[in-house]
Each structure stands twice: as structure tokens, then as C-alpha cells.
Design an enzyme around this catalytic site. Structure first.
Site, PDB file in Angstrom:
ATOM      1  N   ARG A   1       5.907  12.068  44.756  1.00  0.00           N
ATOM      2  CA  ARG A   1       7.365  11.549  44.233  1.00  0.00           C
ATOM      3  C   ARG A   1       8.613  12.476  44.859  1.00  0.00           C
ATOM      4  O   ARG A   1       8.496  13.459  45.123  1.00  0.00           O
ATOM      5  CB  ARG A   1       7.454  11.555  42.779  1.00  0.00           C
ATOM      6  CG  ARG A   1       6.135  10.836  42.165  1.00  0.00           C
ATOM      7  CD  ARG A   1       6.556  10.579  40.547  1.00  0.00           C
ATOM      8  NE  ARG A   1       5.323   9.938  40.087  1.00  0.00           N
ATOM      9  CZ  ARG A   1       4.694   8.862  40.509  1.00  0.00           C
ATOM     10  NH1 ARG A   1       5.601   8.158  41.008  1.00  0.00           N
ATOM     11  NH2 ARG A   1       3.726   8.517  39.932  1.00  0.00           N
ATOM     12  N   ASP A   2       9.513  11.571  45.193  1.00  0.00           N
ATOM     13  CA  ASP A   2      10.812  12.127  45.776  1.00  0.00           C
ATOM     14  C   ASP A   2      11.604  12.877  44.551  1.00  0.00           C
ATOM     15  O   ASP A   2      11.387  12.537  43.430  1.00  0.00           O
ATOM     16  CB  ASP A   2      11.597  10.831  46.133  1.00  0.00           C
ATOM     17  CG  ASP A   2      13.117  11.287  47.258  1.00  0.00           C
ATOM     18  OD1 ASP A   2      12.618  11.156  48.383  1.00  0.00           O
ATOM     19  OD2 ASP A   2      13.765  12.143  46.458  1.00  0.00           O
ATOM     20  N   ILE A   3      12.239  14.001  45.184  1.00  0.00           N
ATOM     21  CA  ILE A   3      12.664  14.824  44.148  1.00  0.00           C
ATOM     22  C   ILE A   3      13.885  14.258  43.470  1.00  0.00           C
ATOM     23  O   ILE A   3      14.370  14.612  42.435  1.00  0.00           O
ATOM     24  CB  ILE A   3      12.865  16.311  44.830  1.00  0.00           C
ATOM     25  CG1 ILE A   3      13.043  17.446  43.742  1.00  0.00           C
ATOM     26  CG2 ILE A   3      14.269  16.437  45.637  1.00  0.00           C
ATOM     27  CD1 ILE A   3      12.933  18.614  44.451  1.00  0.00           C
TER      28      ILE A   3
ATOM     29  N   ASN B   1      13.803   6.842  57.941  1.00  0.00           N
ATOM     30  CA  ASN B   1      14.869   6.858  58.548  1.00  0.00           C
ATOM     31  C   ASN B   1      14.552   7.895  59.820  1.00  0.00           C
ATOM     32  O   ASN B   1      13.615   8.774  59.596  1.00  0.00           O
ATOM     33  CB  ASN B   1      15.865   7.875  57.429  1.00  0.00           C
ATOM     34  CG  ASN B   1      16.238   7.157  56.370  1.00  0.00           C
ATOM     35  OD1 ASN B   1      16.609   5.652  56.458  1.00  0.00           O
ATOM     36  ND2 ASN B   1      16.205   7.558  55.152  1.00  0.00           N
TER      37      ASN B   1
ATOM     38  N   GLU C   1      16.940  13.286  56.809  1.00  0.00           N
ATOM     39  CA  GLU C   1      17.259  14.598  56.318  1.00  0.00           C
ATOM     40  C   GLU C   1      16.230  15.692  56.521  1.00  0.00           C
ATOM     41  O   GLU C   1      16.431  16.864  57.005  1.00  0.00           O
ATOM     42  CB  GLU C   1      17.537  14.452  54.588  1.00  0.00           C
ATOM     43  CG  GLU C   1      17.591  15.677  53.968  1.00  0.00           C
ATOM     44  CD  GLU C   1      17.702  15.580  52.697  1.00  0.00           C
ATOM     45  OE1 GLU C   1      17.307  16.511  51.945  1.00  0.00           O
ATOM     46  OE2 GLU C   1      18.200  14.356  51.957  1.00  0.00           O
ATOM     47  N   VAL C   2      15.144  15.254  56.426  1.00  0.00           N
ATOM     48  CA  VAL C   2      13.934  16.076  56.635  1.00  0.00           C
ATOM     49  C   VAL C   2      13.111  15.668  57.747  1.00  0.00           C
ATOM     50  O   VAL C   2      12.594  14.494  57.892  1.00  0.00           O
ATOM     51  CB  VAL C   2      12.868  15.998  55.343  1.00  0.00           C
ATOM     52  CG1 VAL C   2      11.603  16.739  55.483  1.00  0.00           C
ATOM     53  CG2 VAL C   2      13.595  16.310  54.329  1.00  0.00           C
TER      54      VAL C   2
ATOM     55  N   HIS D   1       8.463  10.441  57.262  1.00  0.00           N
ATOM     56  CA  HIS D   1       7.888   9.855  56.026  1.00  0.00           C
ATOM     57  C   HIS D   1       8.414   8.666  55.727  1.00  0.00           C
ATOM     58  O   HIS D   1       9.373   8.016  56.255  1.00  0.00           O
ATOM     59  CB  HIS D   1       8.567  11.084  54.854  1.00  0.00           C
ATOM     60  CG  HIS D   1      10.103  11.271  55.115  1.00  0.00           C
ATOM     61  ND1 HIS D   1      10.578  12.117  56.029  1.00  0.00           N
ATOM     62  CD2 HIS D   1      11.058  10.497  54.423  1.00  0.00           C
ATOM     63  CE1 HIS D   1      11.906  12.261  55.807  1.00  0.00           C
ATOM     64  NE2 HIS D   1      12.234  11.341  54.975  1.00  0.00           N
TER      65      HIS D   1
ATOM     66  N   HIS E   1       9.552   5.985  52.931  1.00  0.00           N
ATOM     67  CA  HIS E   1       9.962   6.125  51.326  1.00  0.00           C
ATOM     68  C   HIS E   1       9.309   4.741  50.998  1.00  0.00           C
ATOM     69  O   HIS E   1       9.620   3.539  51.523  1.00  0.00           O
ATOM     70  CB  HIS E   1      11.519   5.957  51.282  1.00  0.00           C
ATOM     71  CG  HIS E   1      12.432   6.901  51.720  1.00  0.00           C
ATOM     72  ND1 HIS E   1      12.870   7.998  50.743  1.00  0.00           N
ATOM     73  CD2 HIS E   1      12.403   7.554  52.931  1.00  0.00           C
ATOM     74  CE1 HIS E   1      13.416   8.659  51.581  1.00  0.00           C
ATOM     75  NE2 HIS E   1      13.238   8.723  52.714  1.00  0.00           N
TER      76      HIS E   1
HETATM   77  P1  5GP Z   1      15.387  11.279  54.496  1.00  0.00           P
HETATM   78  O1  5GP Z   1      16.779  11.252  54.162  1.00  0.00           O
HETATM   79  O2  5GP Z   1      14.965  12.341  55.417  1.00  0.00           O
HETATM   80  O3  5GP Z   1      14.777   9.879  54.931  1.00  0.00           O
HETATM   81  O4  5GP Z   1      15.005  11.677  53.159  1.00  0.00           O
HETATM   82  C1  5GP Z   1      14.287  12.688  52.669  1.00  0.00           C
HETATM   83  C2  5GP Z   1      13.962  12.789  51.210  1.00  0.00           C
HETATM   84  O5  5GP Z   1      13.127  13.875  50.786  1.00  0.00           O
HETATM   85  C3  5GP Z   1      15.076  12.623  50.208  1.00  0.00           C
HETATM   86  O6  5GP Z   1      14.780  11.102  49.475  1.00  0.00           O
HETATM   87  C4  5GP Z   1      14.899  13.893  49.310  1.00  0.00           C
HETATM   88  O7  5GP Z   1      15.316  13.513  47.710  1.00  0.00           O
HETATM   89  C5  5GP Z   1      13.645  14.223  49.372  1.00  0.00           C
HETATM   90  N1  5GP Z   1      13.610  15.569  49.391  1.00  0.00           N
HETATM   91  C6  5GP Z   1      14.005  16.386  49.923  1.00  0.00           C
HETATM   92  N2  5GP Z   1      13.407  17.800  49.709  1.00  0.00           N
HETATM   93  C7  5GP Z   1      12.434  17.520  48.616  1.00  0.00           C
HETATM   94  C8  5GP Z   1      11.669  18.267  48.112  1.00  0.00           C
HETATM   95  O8  5GP Z   1      11.549  19.642  48.150  1.00  0.00           O
HETATM   96  N3  5GP Z   1      10.594  17.671  47.275  1.00  0.00           N
HETATM   97  C9  5GP Z   1      10.641  16.265  47.420  1.00  0.00           C
HETATM   98  N4  5GP Z   1       9.501  15.606  46.543  1.00  0.00           N
HETATM   99  N5  5GP Z   1      11.412  15.553  47.699  1.00  0.00           N
HETATM  100  C10 5GP Z   1      12.381  16.317  48.569  1.00  0.00           C
END
Ligand code: 5GP
Length: 126
Positions: A34-36, A96, A104-105, A109, A111
Site C-alpha cells: 500500500r502507498d504510504i 510515472n 518521485e521514487v 512502480h 500505481h
Molecule cells: P511516484 O511519484 O514516484 O510515481 O510515486 C511514488 C509513491 O511512493 C508516492 O505515491 C508515495 O506516496 C509513495 N511512497 C514514498 N515513500 C514511500 C514509503 O516509504 N512507503 C510506501 N509504502 N510508499 C511510499
């Protein structure tokens, strides 16, 4: 150019068990949790276990088994979360990539978002 994979990124650390996650499902090649900071009632992230920066990196370099394992787990998550069309009202799957994708990460991944209407796909910014 695809940046080098940063093995200190947060999802790499989750895969190594250094940081906890709320696990939803797992197979040999992928992990779902699950997303945090959920943006919808259902917000699950599906990641490959291998070191891939982005969707395009994964598509280019992953083995057939990794590609299949990742996609099968993604479909199983949608079904288990009750949003797959088999029994649910649908979902949105987003990935993304890079600066313009606002990633961001830097570990690929997907979503999986659902549990309510997702609204328009993009807000224009021009
Ligand atoms: P991006 O913007 O890279 O597509 O999405 C990164 C997602 O990772 C965001 O929705 C953010 O809430 C989630 N996220 C960031 N850090 C963590 C974490 O430590 N644990 C979990 N479960 N989700 C995370």
C-alpha cells in the site's frame, strides 16, 4: 538517458527489508504494497524485485519471466482489492517516469488506484 539505478532508493530498501511496508501480495518477481500516502481508497504500488529505474527501463531489460510475473501480480492485486472488472467498478493504473512524468521514487512502480471515480486523466498545464 536512463540514470544509473540508485540502490539506496526507498523501494530498494523496502525490498531488502530495511524499511517496513504494508504488503498486499508477492511472487518471485514482484511485490505489491500500500502507498504510504494514498490518493484513493485503493492505492497499491506494484514493483519488480529487480533493479529497474522506470517503466521503459523495465520493458527494455527485464526477462520474459520478470515481465510476466510483474503483470500477473498487478492483475491479481486489482482483483484482490475488489476493483478489477470481474467484480469491481474499475481502476486506474499509472506509472510515472522521469522529470516530465514527475517520478518521485527511481525504482519502477505501477500505481493501482480505485475505490472511487478517478476523474479526468490529466489537468492541462499550458
Ligand atoms: P511516484 O511519484 O514516484 O510515481 O510515486 C511514488 C509513491 O511512493 C508516492 O505515491 C508515495 O506516496 C509513495 N511512497 C514514498 N515513500 C514511500 C514509503 O516509504 N512507503 C510506501 N509504502 N510508499 C511510499
Amino acid at each position: 538517458m536512463t540514470p544509473a539505478y540508485d540502490d539506496q532508493n526507498i523501494f530498494a530498501r523496502i525490498l531488502r527489508g530495511e524499511i517496513p511496508c504494508d504488503k498486499v501480495a508477492e511472487n518471485d518477481h514482484a511485490l505489491a504494497f500500500r502507498d504510504i500516502n494514498p490518493a484513493a481508497p485503493v492505492h497499491v504500488l506494484v514493483i519488480p524485485k529487480g533493479a529497474y529505474v522506470s517503466f521503459d527501463d523495465f520493458c527494455a531489460r527485464a526477462s520474459e519471466a520478470e515481465l510476466a510475473g510483474f503483470l500477473r501480480l498487478s492483475g491479481q492485486v486489482a482483483e484482490a482489492e475488489g476493483v478489477a472488472l470481474k467484480r469491481g467498478a474499475g481502476f486506474r493504473a499509472i506509472t510515472n517516469a522521469g522529470e516530465h512524468g514527475v517520478q518521485e521514487v527511481p525504482h519502477f512502480h505501477l500505481h493501482i488506484l480505485g475505490g472511487r471515480g478517478m476523474g479526468p486523466m490529466l489537468t492541462r498545464r499550458d
